[in-house]
Design an enzyme around this catalytic site. Structure first.
Site, mmCIF file in Angstrom:
data_model
loop_
_atom_site.group_PDB
_atom_site.id
_atom_site.type_symbol
_atom_site.label_atom_id
_atom_site.label_comp_id
_atom_site.label_asym_id
_atom_site.label_seq_id
_atom_site.Cartn_x
_atom_site.Cartn_y
_atom_site.Cartn_z
ATOM 1 N N ASP A 66 22.914 46.118 -1.825
ATOM 2 C CA ASP A 66 22.117 46.750 -2.873
ATOM 3 C C ASP A 66 21.165 45.724 -3.466
ATOM 4 O O ASP A 66 20.609 45.930 -4.535
ATOM 5 C CB ASP A 66 22.957 47.476 -3.927
ATOM 6 N N LYS B 270 25.192 35.337 -5.188
ATOM 7 C CA LYS B 270 25.333 35.820 -3.815
ATOM 8 C C LYS B 270 24.697 34.869 -2.810
ATOM 9 O O LYS B 270 24.998 34.918 -1.618
ATOM 10 C CB LYS B 270 24.699 37.204 -3.691
HETATM 11 C C1 LIG Z 1 24.919 40.149 -9.581
HETATM 12 C C2 LIG Z 1 26.172 40.675 -9.014
HETATM 13 N N1 LIG Z 1 27.310 40.471 -9.690
HETATM 14 C C3 LIG Z 1 28.478 40.932 -9.218
HETATM 15 C C4 LIG Z 1 28.551 41.627 -8.029
HETATM 16 C C5 LIG Z 1 29.878 42.156 -7.569
HETATM 17 O O1 LIG Z 1 30.382 41.484 -6.487
HETATM 18 P P1 LIG Z 1 31.489 42.196 -5.581
HETATM 19 O O2 LIG Z 1 30.798 43.325 -4.864
HETATM 20 O O3 LIG Z 1 31.966 41.131 -4.696
HETATM 21 O O4 LIG Z 1 32.506 42.743 -6.509
HETATM 22 C C6 LIG Z 1 27.386 41.846 -7.281
HETATM 23 C C7 LIG Z 1 27.424 42.550 -6.007
HETATM 24 O O5 LIG Z 1 26.405 42.845 -5.394
HETATM 25 C C8 LIG Z 1 26.158 41.355 -7.787
HETATM 26 O O6 LIG Z 1 25.007 41.540 -7.133
#
Ligand SMILES: Cc1ncc(COP(=O)(O)O)c(C=O)c1O
Length: 383
Positions: free
Chosen positions: A108, A80
């Site tokens: 979150d 992110k």
């Molecule tokens: C570590 C991690 N992987 C995957 C995701 C999923 O991403 P998306 O919300 O774009 O599907 C998030 C979302 O916060 C995340 O924090």
């Protein structure tokens, strides 16, 4: 271990259009090119590693497994880092240096950390909205980058709405990782920022036969959409089959793909996979992904916990690896169905299949990590 698998009508080999049919795909592809060259010039940029897991490939009877490890991305612990911070840099382009920009977002955890870090790096004020189950540790790691954190009532989707309402009132700019009616441009920049993760993985995979299957964990789906667009760009007609993986209690992609239209999951979306605890798909991600996935599945928390432990433990062939609860979703989905002949057949997985995963976070909440794995991240990496 329980899982549900839904096979879509698109389960016919490559993801639908190597030719990138829709306008949003063209736009994301263009924006991704710009993002990649910009982020490569940021201080401390380094590609994250792609790790081979030959031991796991053998025990699950497939030909090859590679996993991209985002734990060290810019020292922020997750992929992110690429999205929110890049979107802020785009907002500042062309603005006079005297004009202050105030940004805010809902999160979150990981997205908020990226936005706070980007705001600090580029000199903006920043407010981050978190919902009630976001841990104190995650809150503090956002505050560490100088942002003010506001805790809201309700679930993640309620915090998204609260961020938008407050921003409208205060004249702030929302930097969201999800898109909704009338709000698409900034999430497009966020997704463009994520793209570098996939372009690195494709380069690291090498020139041999491309991956046949990619399992991607989904919250709102922005990460998955950015991965799919890059895979289609690189592999065209040989694009791997895509399987999305939702937590059972926050299965908005599963419900939406089954219904053929976006569906909302309500309630407190309780799951250990905090980053995936989203009840509404991103509009933009829906537009980009709806015709391009072969299957979608739901997994329980126990599947994520098992995948975290398996990676931490390693074996004679696979080096131990630290991966957080939201980051292992795709791998956990595959492991859940790896010994189920019917699911393998439906997805066309056999002893020659080549699988690519993205471990999208490290131990972003150390307490959760240690309670699941029984070791600190340092103990795992020094083993
Ligand atoms: C570590 C991690 N992987 C995957 C995701 C999923 O991403 P998306 O919300 O774009 O599907 C998030 C979302 O916060 C995340 O924090």
């Amino acid at each position: 271990m329980d899982f549900n698998l839904f096979i879509t009508e698109n389960n016919h080999g490559a993801a639908s259009s190597g030719a990138l049919g829709c306008g949003s795909k063209d736009k994301l592809e263009t924006e991704a090119g710009r993002a990649i060259s910009s982020i490569r010039r940021w201080p401390d940029y380094a590609a994250t590693p792609l790790r081979s897991l030959p031991g796991l490939a053998q025990s699950t009877d497939v030909g090859r497994i590679e996993i991209k490890n985002e734990a060290q991305r810019f020292g922020l612990g997750s992929f992110k880092a690429l999205g929110g911070a890049y979107a802020i840099s785009r907002l500042l382009e062309g603005r006079s240096s005297d004009a202050t920009l105030s940004v805010c977002c809902a999160t979150d955890g990981n997205h908020g950390r990226s936005v706070a870090w980007g705001a600090q790096m580029f000199g903006c004020d920043c407010v981050v909205f978190i919902h009630k189950t976001v841990s104190e540790e995650r809150k503090q790691s956002i505050e560490h980058y100088g942002a003010r954190v506001v805790r809201t009532a309700g679930n993640y989707d309620d915090s998204v709405r609260e961020a938008q309402v407050t921003a409208t009132r205060e004249g702030w700019t929302v930097v969201s990782d999800t898109s909704y009616e009338g709000y698409m441009d900034i999430p497009m920049d966020v997704m463009a920022g994520y793209s570098i993760m996939t372009t690195e993985a494709i380069e690291q995979w090498g020139n041999g036969a491309p991956p046949t299957h990619v399992f991607l964990q989904t919250g709102v789906g922005s990460m998955a959409a950015s991965v799919v667009v890059q895979l289609q760009r690189a592999y065209g007609e040989s694009c791997p089959k895509i399987v999305l993986v939702d937590p059972a209690n926050a299965a908005c992609w599963y419900d939406s793909l089954k219904a053929g239209e976006p569906r909302v999951v309500g309630g407190d979306l309780d799951t250990i996979m905090a980053g995936l605890a989203c009840g509404e798909v991103s509009h933009l991600a829906w537009e980009l992904l709806q015709h391009d996935v072969a299957g979608v599945m739901t997994i329980d928390d126990s599947a994520a916990q098992q995948a975290m432990c398996l990676l931490a433990q390693g074996n004679d062939q696979d080096q131990p690896m630290v991966a957080g609860e939201s980051g292992v979703g795709g791998l956990a989905g595959f492991i859940a169905l790896a010994h189920d002949a019917t699911s393998r057949e439906k997805l066309g997985i056999d002893g020659d299949s080549r699988l690519l995963f993205f471990s999208t976070e490290g131990a972003t909440d150390r307490d959760v990590y240690q309670s699941v794995v029984g070791k600190t991240p340092e103990q795992v990496t020094s083993a």
